[in-house]
Design a protein around this motif. Structure first.
Motif, PDB file in Angstrom:
ATOM      1  N   MET A 140       0.812  -1.210   0.000  1.00 64.92           N
ATOM      2  CA  MET A 140       0.000   0.000   0.000  1.00 64.92           C
ATOM      3  C   MET A 140       0.854   1.273   0.000  1.00 64.92           C
ATOM      4  O   MET A 140       0.331   2.377   0.109  1.00 64.92           O
ATOM      5  N   GLU A 141       2.191   1.096  -0.090  1.00 64.63           N
ATOM      6  CA  GLU A 141       3.123   2.216  -0.113  1.00 64.63           C
ATOM      7  C   GLU A 141       3.048   3.060   1.159  1.00 64.63           C
ATOM      8  O   GLU A 141       3.258   4.271   1.146  1.00 64.63           O
ATOM      9  N   LEU A 142       2.782   2.401   2.261  1.00 65.51           N
ATOM     10  CA  LEU A 142       2.770   3.062   3.576  1.00 65.51           C
ATOM     11  C   LEU A 142       4.109   2.754   4.252  1.00 65.51           C
ATOM     12  O   LEU A 142       4.211   1.948   5.166  1.00 65.51           O
ATOM     13  N   TYR A 143       5.167   3.415   3.781  1.00 63.54           N
ATOM     14  CA  TYR A 143       6.522   3.014   4.132  1.00 63.54           C
ATOM     15  C   TYR A 143       6.887   3.324   5.576  1.00 63.54           C
ATOM     16  O   TYR A 143       7.634   2.572   6.204  1.00 63.54           O
ATOM     17  N   GLU A 144       6.386   4.437   6.111  1.00 66.22           N
ATOM     18  CA  GLU A 144       6.679   4.734   7.509  1.00 66.22           C
ATOM     19  C   GLU A 144       6.040   3.685   8.426  1.00 66.22           C
ATOM     20  O   GLU A 144       6.650   3.247   9.408  1.00 66.22           O
TER      21      GLU A 144
END
Length: 231
Positions: A45-49
Motif C-alpha cells: 500500500m506504499e505506507l513506508y513509515e
C-alpha cells in the motif's frame, strides 16, 4: 500511522490486534511473524513509515526469544529495500525538480545506491545524466574558482568511470586552462610571494596536460613554474 484508506482497515486492525495480543502474552514467535506480515501489507500500500514501524516490532519480538537468525534476515531484507526505496524517491525528486543543484544532489544518491546494489548498467546511465548536469552548472555566471574546479573534477571522475576518453581529454584540458588562468591572476596580486603561488598553479595544470599527452604545453608550464619558483 499514515492514512490507511487504501487498505481493508477492518482486516488490518484485526491482524494488528492479533499481533499485539501475541506479543503481550509472550507468544513472541507468533507476534514476530504477524508483524512481518503487517509490514508486507504496508509495502503493497506504499505506507513506508508504517512498514518501518512494524519491522521494528518484528525485530523486538524476535529479539525477545534470541532469534538472531531471523533478525539478520530482516536487516538484510530491509536494508536492500531501503536502498531501492531511497532511489525511487530520489528519482521522483529529480524528475519533478527544476533546481539543478537538487537534481545533482539526488542523482549522486541514486548513483551511490546503484553501486551498493551492484546495478552497474543502471548506474552508468545515471552517471551520464550527472555529467550533463555538471556541464550545465559550469555555464553559470560568476562561479567561485574552487567550486568551478570541483565541478570539473567531478566530471573527470565520472568520465573515467564511464570510460569516455575523448570527453575526458577535453575536460582535463579545460581544467588545465582554468588552473593556468588562476595562476595568471595570482601573478597580478599584491599578496606575499605571488610568484610562488602562481608556480604551484602552473605545476598543477602541467600535470593535467601531461596526463592527456599535451607535452609541449606541459614543458612550457614546467619551465615557467620553475623560473617563478626561483624568483
Amino acid at each position: 500511522m499514515a492514512n490507511r484508506n487504501k487498505i481493508d482497515i477492518e482486516n488490518f486492525d484485526m491482524i494488528l490486534q492479533e499481533a499485539n495480543d501475541n506479543y503481550y502474552s509472550g507468544r513472541f514467535e507468533d507476534s514476530a511473524n504477524t508483524f512481518e506480515h503487517l509490514s508486507s501489507m504496508c509495502v503493497k500500500m506504499e505506507l513506508y513509515e508504517d512498514m518501518i514501524y512494524f519491522i521494528y516490532r518484528a525485530l523486538v519480538s524476535w529479539s525477545s526469544i534470541n532469534r538472531a537468525d531471523r533478525m539478520i534476515k530482516i536487516y538484510q531484507r530491509i536494508g536492500l529495500f531501503s536502498i531501492k526505496l531511497s532511489s525511487q524517491l530520489a528519482k521522483q525528486v529529480v524528475d519533478n525538480s527544476y533546481d539543478l543543484f537538487e537534481k545533482v544532489e539526488f542523482l549522486e544518491i541514486i548513483a551511490k545506491n546503484l553501486a551498493n546494489t551492484g546495478e552497474m548498467d543502471k548506474r552508468e546511465h545515471v552517471l551520464i545524466e550527472l555529467v550533463k548536469h555538471y556541464e550545465e552548472l559550469l555555464d553559470f555566471d560568476n562561479i567561485d574558482y574552487i567550486i568551478k574546479k570541483g565541478y570539473f573534477e567531478s566530471i573527470i571522475s565520472l568520465l573515467e568511470e564511464i570510460n569516455d576518453p575523448t570527453r575526458l581529454t577535453k575536460f582535463k584540458s579545460s581544467l588545465a586552462e582554468l588552473i593556468c588562468k588562476r595562476g595568471d591572476l595570482m601573478l597580478k596580486e599584491s599578496n606575499f610571494d605571488p610568484e610562488l603561488v602562481a608556480a604551484q598553479y602552473y605545476y598543477e595544470a602541467a600535470d593535467y596536460y601531461l596526463a592527456i599527452e599535451k607535452h609541449k604545453k606541459y614543458e612550457n608550464l614546467i619551465k615557467k613554474a620553475d623560473r617563478l619558483s626561483k624568483l
